[in-house]
Design a protein around this motif. Structure first.
Motif, PDB file in Angstrom:
ATOM      1  N   THR A  93       0.828  -1.207   0.000  1.00 48.51           N
ATOM      2  CA  THR A  93       0.000   0.000   0.000  1.00 48.51           C
ATOM      3  C   THR A  93       0.865   1.262   0.000  1.00 48.51           C
ATOM      4  O   THR A  93       0.577   2.226  -0.727  1.00 48.51           O
ATOM      5  N   THR A  94       1.912   1.244   0.800  1.00 53.42           N
ATOM      6  CA  THR A  94       2.828   2.394   0.852  1.00 53.42           C
ATOM      7  C   THR A  94       3.493   2.631  -0.500  1.00 53.42           C
ATOM      8  O   THR A  94       3.607   3.778  -0.966  1.00 53.42           O
ATOM      9  N   ILE A  95       3.919   1.557  -1.136  1.00 49.51           N
ATOM     10  CA  ILE A  95       4.548   1.653  -2.459  1.00 49.51           C
ATOM     11  C   ILE A  95       3.579   2.277  -3.458  1.00 49.51           C
ATOM     12  O   ILE A  95       3.949   3.157  -4.248  1.00 49.51           O
ATOM     13  N   ALA A  96       2.333   1.822  -3.432  1.00 52.36           N
ATOM     14  CA  ALA A  96       1.327   2.357  -4.355  1.00 52.36           C
ATOM     15  C   ALA A  96       1.149   3.858  -4.157  1.00 52.36           C
ATOM     16  O   ALA A  96       1.117   4.628  -5.126  1.00 52.36           O
ATOM     17  N   ASN A  97       1.043   4.281  -2.910  1.00 57.55           N
ATOM     18  CA  ASN A  97       0.904   5.713  -2.613  1.00 57.55           C
ATOM     19  C   ASN A  97       2.106   6.513  -3.109  1.00 57.55           C
ATOM     20  O   ASN A  97       1.955   7.583  -3.702  1.00 57.55           O
ATOM     21  N   LEU A  99       4.269   5.738  -5.527  1.00 56.17           N
ATOM     22  CA  LEU A  99       4.369   5.788  -6.985  1.00 56.17           C
ATOM     23  C   LEU A  99       3.349   6.744  -7.587  1.00 56.17           C
ATOM     24  O   LEU A  99       3.660   7.505  -8.503  1.00 56.17           O
ATOM     25  N   VAL A 100       2.140   6.700  -7.076  1.00 57.15           N
ATOM     26  CA  VAL A 100       1.086   7.565  -7.617  1.00 57.15           C
ATOM     27  C   VAL A 100       1.411   9.040  -7.394  1.00 57.15           C
ATOM     28  O   VAL A 100       1.119   9.892  -8.245  1.00 57.15           O
ATOM     29  N   SER A 101       2.043   9.337  -6.269  1.00 60.06           N
ATOM     30  CA  SER A 101       2.360  10.734  -5.959  1.00 60.06           C
ATOM     31  C   SER A 101       3.710  11.191  -6.512  1.00 60.06           C
ATOM     32  O   SER A 101       4.074  12.362  -6.362  1.00 60.06           O
ATOM     33  N   ASP A 105       5.052   8.578 -15.408  1.00 60.98           N
ATOM     34  CA  ASP A 105       4.217   8.640 -16.609  1.00 60.98           C
ATOM     35  C   ASP A 105       3.362   7.387 -16.784  1.00 60.98           C
ATOM     36  O   ASP A 105       2.307   7.432 -17.415  1.00 60.98           O
ATOM     37  N   LEU A 106       3.833   6.254 -16.221  1.00 63.60           N
ATOM     38  CA  LEU A 106       3.122   4.976 -16.364  1.00 63.60           C
ATOM     39  C   LEU A 106       3.560   4.081 -15.223  1.00 63.60           C
ATOM     40  O   LEU A 106       4.699   4.178 -14.742  1.00 63.60           O
ATOM     41  N   ILE A 107       2.662   3.202 -14.781  1.00 69.01           N
ATOM     42  CA  ILE A 107       2.988   2.247 -13.716  1.00 69.01           C
ATOM     43  C   ILE A 107       2.898   0.826 -14.261  1.00 69.01           C
ATOM     44  O   ILE A 107       1.900   0.458 -14.885  1.00 69.01           O
ATOM     45  N   SER A 111       1.767  -8.331 -10.504  1.00 67.00           N
ATOM     46  CA  SER A 111       1.005  -9.226  -9.618  1.00 67.00           C
ATOM     47  C   SER A 111      -0.359  -8.609  -9.367  1.00 67.00           C
ATOM     48  O   SER A 111      -0.554  -7.393  -9.533  1.00 67.00           O
ATOM     49  N   THR A 112      -1.285  -9.423  -8.908  1.00 70.41           N
ATOM     50  CA  THR A 112      -2.635  -8.935  -8.613  1.00 70.41           C
ATOM     51  C   THR A 112      -2.649  -7.918  -7.467  1.00 70.41           C
ATOM     52  O   THR A 112      -3.218  -6.836  -7.616  1.00 70.41           O
ATOM     53  N   PRO A 113      -2.045  -8.225  -6.295  1.00 70.79           N
ATOM     54  CA  PRO A 113      -2.078  -7.236  -5.208  1.00 70.79           C
ATOM     55  C   PRO A 113      -1.430  -5.911  -5.601  1.00 70.79           C
ATOM     56  O   PRO A 113      -1.914  -4.840  -5.208  1.00 70.79           O
ATOM     57  N   SER A 114      -0.355  -5.975  -6.377  1.00 72.02           N
ATOM     58  CA  SER A 114       0.328  -4.754  -6.802  1.00 72.02           C
ATOM     59  C   SER A 114      -0.585  -3.909  -7.676  1.00 72.02           C
ATOM     60  O   SER A 114      -0.687  -2.686  -7.507  1.00 72.02           O
ATOM     61  N   ALA A 115      -1.255  -4.562  -8.623  1.00 73.39           N
ATOM     62  CA  ALA A 115      -2.144  -3.846  -9.534  1.00 73.39           C
ATOM     63  C   ALA A 115      -3.356  -3.273  -8.798  1.00 73.39           C
ATOM     64  O   ALA A 115      -3.769  -2.137  -9.051  1.00 73.39           O
ATOM     65  N   GLN A 116      -3.920  -4.045  -7.872  1.00 70.93           N
ATOM     66  CA  GLN A 116      -5.087  -3.564  -7.128  1.00 70.93           C
ATOM     67  C   GLN A 116      -4.743  -2.328  -6.304  1.00 70.93           C
ATOM     68  O   GLN A 116      -5.536  -1.391  -6.225  1.00 70.93           O
ATOM     69  N   ALA A 117      -3.564  -2.340  -5.694  1.00 68.70           N
ATOM     70  CA  ALA A 117      -3.181  -1.222  -4.829  1.00 68.70           C
ATOM     71  C   ALA A 117      -3.060   0.085  -5.613  1.00 68.70           C
ATOM     72  O   ALA A 117      -3.577   1.119  -5.188  1.00 68.70           O
ATOM     73  N   VAL A 118      -2.392   0.048  -6.759  1.00 65.17           N
ATOM     74  CA  VAL A 118      -2.226   1.296  -7.525  1.00 65.17           C
ATOM     75  C   VAL A 118      -3.519   1.697  -8.236  1.00 65.17           C
ATOM     76  O   VAL A 118      -3.836   2.887  -8.337  1.00 65.17           O
ATOM     77  N   ALA A 119      -4.285   0.710  -8.706  1.00 63.45           N
ATOM     78  CA  ALA A 119      -5.525   1.018  -9.418  1.00 63.45           C
ATOM     79  C   ALA A 119      -6.547   1.694  -8.506  1.00 63.45           C
ATOM     80  O   ALA A 119      -7.379   2.480  -8.971  1.00 63.45           O
ATOM     81  N   SER A 120      -6.471   1.410  -7.213  1.00 61.86           N
ATOM     82  CA  SER A 120      -7.422   2.014  -6.269  1.00 61.86           C
ATOM     83  C   SER A 120      -7.102   3.477  -5.978  1.00 61.86           C
ATOM     84  O   SER A 120      -7.921   4.199  -5.406  1.00 61.86           O
ATOM     85  N   LEU A 121      -5.905   3.924  -6.394  1.00 63.17           N
ATOM     86  CA  LEU A 121      -5.460   5.264  -6.034  1.00 63.17           C
ATOM     87  C   LEU A 121      -5.440   6.270  -7.177  1.00 63.17           C
ATOM     88  O   LEU A 121      -5.344   7.465  -6.941  1.00 63.17           O
ATOM     89  N   THR A 122      -5.484   5.791  -8.415  1.00 62.95           N
ATOM     90  CA  THR A 122      -5.435   6.732  -9.543  1.00 62.95           C
ATOM     91  C   THR A 122      -6.287   6.259 -10.710  1.00 62.95           C
ATOM     92  O   THR A 122      -6.325   5.061 -11.018  1.00 62.95           O
ATOM     93  N   LYS A 123      -6.963   7.208 -11.313  1.00 58.10           N
ATOM     94  CA  LYS A 123      -7.710   6.960 -12.542  1.00 58.10           C
ATOM     95  C   LYS A 123      -7.092   7.729 -13.702  1.00 58.10           C
ATOM     96  O   LYS A 123      -7.649   7.743 -14.809  1.00 58.10           O
ATOM     97  N   ASP A 124      -5.939   8.336 -13.442  1.00 59.23           N
ATOM     98  CA  ASP A 124      -5.288   9.178 -14.451  1.00 59.23           C
ATOM     99  C   ASP A 124      -4.003   8.550 -15.004  1.00 59.23           C
ATOM    100  O   ASP A 124      -3.778   8.566 -16.211  1.00 59.23           O
ATOM    101  N   ILE A 125      -3.176   8.007 -14.124  1.00 56.52           N
ATOM    102  CA  ILE A 125      -1.906   7.426 -14.583  1.00 56.52           C
ATOM    103  C   ILE A 125      -2.179   6.081 -15.263  1.00 56.52           C
ATOM    104  O   ILE A 125      -2.854   5.226 -14.685  1.00 56.52           O
TER     105      ILE A 125
END
Length: 336
Positions: A93-97, A99-101, A105-107, A111-125
């Motif tokens: 979760t910390t990693i996702a936060n 990276l998003v901040s 330009d792209l993430i 893995s599934t948990p990795s993708a879920q964590a970042v996808a929950s935080l951004t609809k733009d990247i």
């Protein structure tokens, strides 16, 4: 006369100094480089790519290598910000936060948990994933054909892999009770186990489950199955695969055949797997990223891709240990 000469000399010196000053300005401007890696002479800007991976193990590492190779082959120069959660959910979760901040330009989510964590935080990247089993159930995309938002990628489920493995367990190994060790907290794993159970129900096989939450629990969970099962099926569970050697040890000590979900686990001691190379699905994810980076497409328009070219790979040393004769009709390749 002397005053005129002195006056002329001062004028000449002043002119030289002025020209030098002007020349210095031009020279400094031609070599200046921005902090983002783009020089003022028009060189291409490096693409900033955030990388999040749930845990360290060969299959996921190979997928990332494939991703990098695809960008390299396309001539894209990238700066990678690489993060690994080492199977820690809070770290994920910390990693996702972060990276998003961080203004990437792209993430690339591995893995599934990795993708879920970042996808929950951004609809733009833009997010491109791989090593995901069921992208729809994980709520990463609306459908395989039309992802619908800022997320797309490649899955690690070949449609015929589980049915082929179940058939082999029943018809070639004579299995009746199949043990499965997995992390029930991983959506990726739960989806696979449910798919395996559905296939096994069709042919009359019984699944005996052993759940873990950390890699430290894997050996004990495997030992708990001894006397209850005649074979094992280890899926692509990140927690269990990261500690696969402990499962191999228990299986070999008790002469229990163990089918696995990917080729790296065969190399590490599993009997066999119907699958594909993780490098390949990483490369295919990289090709999708190239299209997004170049502005040729968006994640919403790029269908999620399945792995291609199902193969059967076996570990001959493990087969010999089990006293299993490898039949020609299996058309097996051998792990190197």
């Amino acid at each position: 006369m002397r005053k005129s000469i002195k006056r002329l000399a001062f004028i000449l010196i002043g002119a030289v100094l002025l020209l030098a000053a002007c020349g210095g300005k031009d020279n400094s401007g031609s070599t200046a480089t921005s902090s983002e890696g783009t020089s003022s002479n028009g060189d291409a800007k490096k693409v900033k790519i955030g990388v999040t991976q749930i845990v360290e193990h060969p299959s996921l590492n190979a997928a990332f290598e494939g991703f990098q190779k695809a960008l390299e082959d396309a001539g894209i120069e990238a700066d990678y910000k690489i993060e690994n959660a080492q199977n820690d959910n809070s770290a994920n979760t910390t990693i996702a936060n972060n990276l998003v901040s961080s203004g990437v330009d792209l993430i690339f989510a591995n893995s599934t948990p990795s993708a879920q964590a970042v996808a929950s935080l951004t609809k733009d990247i833009p997010i491109v994933f791989t090593s995901v089993t069921d992208a729809v159930s994980a709520e990463l995309v609306q459908s395989m054909e039309k992802p619908g938002a800022n997320v797309t990628g490649t899955v690690d489920t070949q449609p015929e892999a589980i049915p082929s493995t179940v058939k082999f367990l029943k018809e070639e190994l004579g299995s009746k009770n199949v043990g499965m060790v997995f992390n029930s907290g991983e959506q990726n794993s739960r989806a696979q186990v449910d798919a395996v159970k559905a296939e096994m129900n069709k042919v009359g096989l019984n699944v005996v489950e052993a759940s873990v939450s950390t890699s430290a629990e894997v050996k004990q969970a495997t030992e708990s199955l001894i006397g209850k099962v005649d074979s094992l099926y280890i899926i692509t569970d990140n927690t269990v695969v990261s500690a696969l050697e402990s499962v191999v040890s228990v299986a070999n000590d008790n002469k229990i055949p163990m089918m696995v979900g990917e080729f790296d686990s065969v190399k590490r001691g599993g009997l066999g797997a119907y699958g594909f190379e993780y490098f390949d699905i990483g490369y295919e994810a990289g090709e999708m990223a190239v299209k997004i980076i170049n502005g040729e497409s968006t994640p919403a328009d790029l269908p999620v891709q399945y792995p291609q070219n199902l193969r059967f790979v076996m570990n001959k040393e493990t087969a010999d240990l089990l006293g299993l004769e490898i039949k020609d009709e299996w058309k097996a390749e051998f792990a190197e």
